[in-house]
Design an enzyme around this catalytic site. Sequence first.
Site, PDB file in Angstrom:
ATOM      1  N   GLU A  20      31.458  44.713  37.712  1.00 37.40           N
ATOM      2  CA  GLU A  20      32.539  43.912  38.064  1.00 37.40           C
ATOM      3  C   GLU A  20      33.002  43.055  36.989  1.00 37.40           C
ATOM      4  O   GLU A  20      34.146  42.300  37.112  1.00 37.40           O
ATOM      5  CB  GLU A  20      32.647  42.545  39.350  1.00 37.40           C
ATOM      6  CG  GLU A  20      33.213  41.753  39.404  1.00 37.40           C
ATOM      7  CD  GLU A  20      33.095  40.971  40.465  1.00 37.40           C
ATOM      8  OE1 GLU A  20      33.456  39.336  41.081  1.00 37.40           O
ATOM      9  OE2 GLU A  20      31.934  41.386  41.957  1.00 37.40           O
ATOM     10  N   PRO A  37      38.015  38.215  44.486  1.00 35.44           N
ATOM     11  CA  PRO A  37      37.109  38.684  45.462  1.00 35.44           C
ATOM     12  C   PRO A  37      37.089  40.070  45.688  1.00 35.44           C
ATOM     13  O   PRO A  37      37.683  40.528  45.762  1.00 35.44           O
ATOM     14  CB  PRO A  37      36.391  37.719  47.057  1.00 35.44           C
ATOM     15  CG  PRO A  37      37.331  36.457  46.899  1.00 35.44           C
ATOM     16  CD  PRO A  37      38.406  37.061  45.946  1.00 35.44           C
ATOM     17  N   ARG A  38      35.093  40.555  46.001  1.00 39.17           N
ATOM     18  CA  ARG A  38      35.915  42.474  46.260  1.00 39.17           C
ATOM     19  C   ARG A  38      36.742  42.727  47.341  1.00 39.17           C
ATOM     20  O   ARG A  38      36.840  43.730  46.901  1.00 39.17           O
ATOM     21  CB  ARG A  38      34.453  42.842  45.987  1.00 39.17           C
ATOM     22  CG  ARG A  38      33.494  42.242  44.150  1.00 39.17           C
ATOM     23  CD  ARG A  38      31.742  42.751  44.995  1.00 39.17           C
ATOM     24  NE  ARG A  38      31.549  42.766  43.401  1.00 39.17           N
ATOM     25  CZ  ARG A  38      30.085  42.498  43.380  1.00 39.17           C
ATOM     26  NH1 ARG A  38      29.030  42.600  44.572  1.00 39.17           N
ATOM     27  NH2 ARG A  38      29.550  42.722  41.699  1.00 39.17           N
ATOM     28  N   ASP A  39      36.426  42.034  48.380  1.00 36.32           N
ATOM     29  CA  ASP A  39      37.215  42.852  49.469  1.00 36.32           C
ATOM     30  C   ASP A  39      38.839  42.866  49.377  1.00 36.32           C
ATOM     31  O   ASP A  39      39.373  43.628  49.842  1.00 36.32           O
ATOM     32  CB  ASP A  39      36.934  41.834  50.190  1.00 36.32           C
ATOM     33  CG  ASP A  39      36.794  40.672  50.777  1.00 36.32           C
ATOM     34  OD1 ASP A  39      36.508  40.194  49.575  1.00 36.32           O
ATOM     35  OD2 ASP A  39      36.942  39.904  51.733  1.00 36.32           O
TER      36      ASP A  39
END
Length: 665
Positions: free
Chosen positions: A285, A336-338
Amino acid sequence: MALNSKVPKGPIKDKWTDYKNKINLVNPANKRHIDVIVVGTGLAGGSASATLAELGYNVKAFAYQDSPRRAHSIAAQGGINAAKNYQGDGDSTYRLFYDTVKGGDYRSREANVYRLAEVSANIIDQCVAQGVPFARDYGGLLDNRSFGGVLVSRTFYAKGQTGQQLLLGAYSAMNRQIARGKIEMFNRHEMLDVVVVDGKARGIIARNLVTGEIERHSAHAVVIASGGYGNVYFLSTNAMGSNVTAGWKIHKKGAYFANPCYTQIHPTCIPRSGDYQSKLTLMSESLRNDGRIWVPKNLEDVKAIREGSKKPTDLSEDERDYYLERRYPAFGNLVPRDVASRAAKERCDAGYGVNATGEAVYLDFAASFIRYGTEQAKIQGINNPSDAKIKELGQEIVRAKYGNLFQMYEKIVDENPYETPMMIYPAVHYTMGGVWVDYNLMTTIPGCYCIGEANFSDHGANRLGASALMQGLADGYFVLPYTIGDYLADDIRTGKISTETPEFEVAENEVKERINFFVNNKGTHSVDYYHKKLGKIMWDKCGMSRNAAGLKEAIEEISALRKDFWQNVSVPGGANEYNEELAKAGRVADFLELGELFAKDALEREESAGGHFREEYQTPEGEAKRLKEFQFVSAWEYKGEPKDAILHKEPLEYENIEVKERSYK
């Protein structure tokens, strides 16, 4: 049954300090009479083993790998969070706590998260003292970078090898205790059951993976630090051997399992290349600090790129859709990742995927080359540098920060990411759900603890980047060594736990019966045949997007697959030898049970939160129901667009909650 989280009373910022001041302790002279089993030797298990042994306990550590340094923690790339505020950008313990709770859609236990933020700074000091080579700036001070879902730079890193360097630190601490005789190391051993005596965890049954021997091991407490269960999807960024067996065995002996459907789909992974692939590869990331994510604006360009008549570098800025920057201007590519994962899926589902399968978006560093190159030209006093010189200087900076990641990408994809944008697509990476634990990190089995990714407590419905390493080391170095003493203080006169008891005999016989079944069953299909089928069901119906109809189908299909597995699985070789297929059979059997519970949890969880995205609850009516039931909306998405306001009345303290039991049978 009512669950009691045992969260201390008082202001959240004082809970951990006050708690430590009042818990029971074990005298140093008594610690040498107490045994502790630690299953798993990654960052959580390795740090816990080293610290408990340093305190004086007798530790037995178990790893299915040939060395603790082979634990999957070694694969972590981007960094570890800590509220040091070295950048002077406004970070604090509270802000790290707030970002973590908010990023998890308010589904984590807030007292545990505040403690995590509180001890985070100690982790960096501990690891620097061990010699972990964190990146430093020009002046020699520890450097930081940003990760998704935050507005500060708090991530410490060691190039793209942070997990490896942190694990080597924990491994060196373990080796010191192994040499002292305080840790007895059992490499190539797999825990196959926990032994409960008079209601307390008193040992495990393990299999020597080299000889096949079944062994009994006793202790006054058992600590599970076996990582997550992402391999229930078959394809994931996890190591091939990563499994749920240790956590699942204690679940079947009475430890509750919490939030199994909360699974993180990481947005930056190398796309799947074919049906015969056995695992996926993470691209850190941290790359989103400098890489910009985009797809072509026009479907004609998408088609041309897929056919090879156009290159991504042929498209002008006006022909590109930097969709994260467009949708989420405050966070840009560092959402954020989601959020990033669902956005990539939405673009690809709409037909904008740029590879042959239509499942890839671009991660482009061209702008960073220019930005860094221009800066370096000024620093080096180069007047009127050419575009080629600026690009060269910029690439040198990016190479210094991410060089090993770029090299890994090129070796796998056979494309030079310095010359053409990377292609990425979401993949299963981390599991926020896990074994339920209280504030002490104890499960619902007295004397059985669960730490690191294997438990559920810290990340809610979505983990922020660089927080997995933080949790693992916080639990192992700074939390469990305190809380386990409160329980073990009652065992100072217990004496050695015998393995010659009916409970050990029953557990051993059950393990042997299962092993004998596998090696004697005359089936027709391999273990991988079932694992791949399970993975496809999970990805198609319990993946990034879920709905009631698909989840009901998944439950039925997994149940039928599990029945077929027990009738038709074929395991070559024998029980009393090295037999990797036998080990896999046991793990896949547990995944089949977990998969069904996973789907049931996702079906009953009538909401969208973090990694759990229910299509039905993205309508205006569904969002209204969500708002009414949970008193808040996601901090990140509401009807597909970001909102600044967070409608959240009170912290969710999970105390004395009535448990709705969900059976996997």
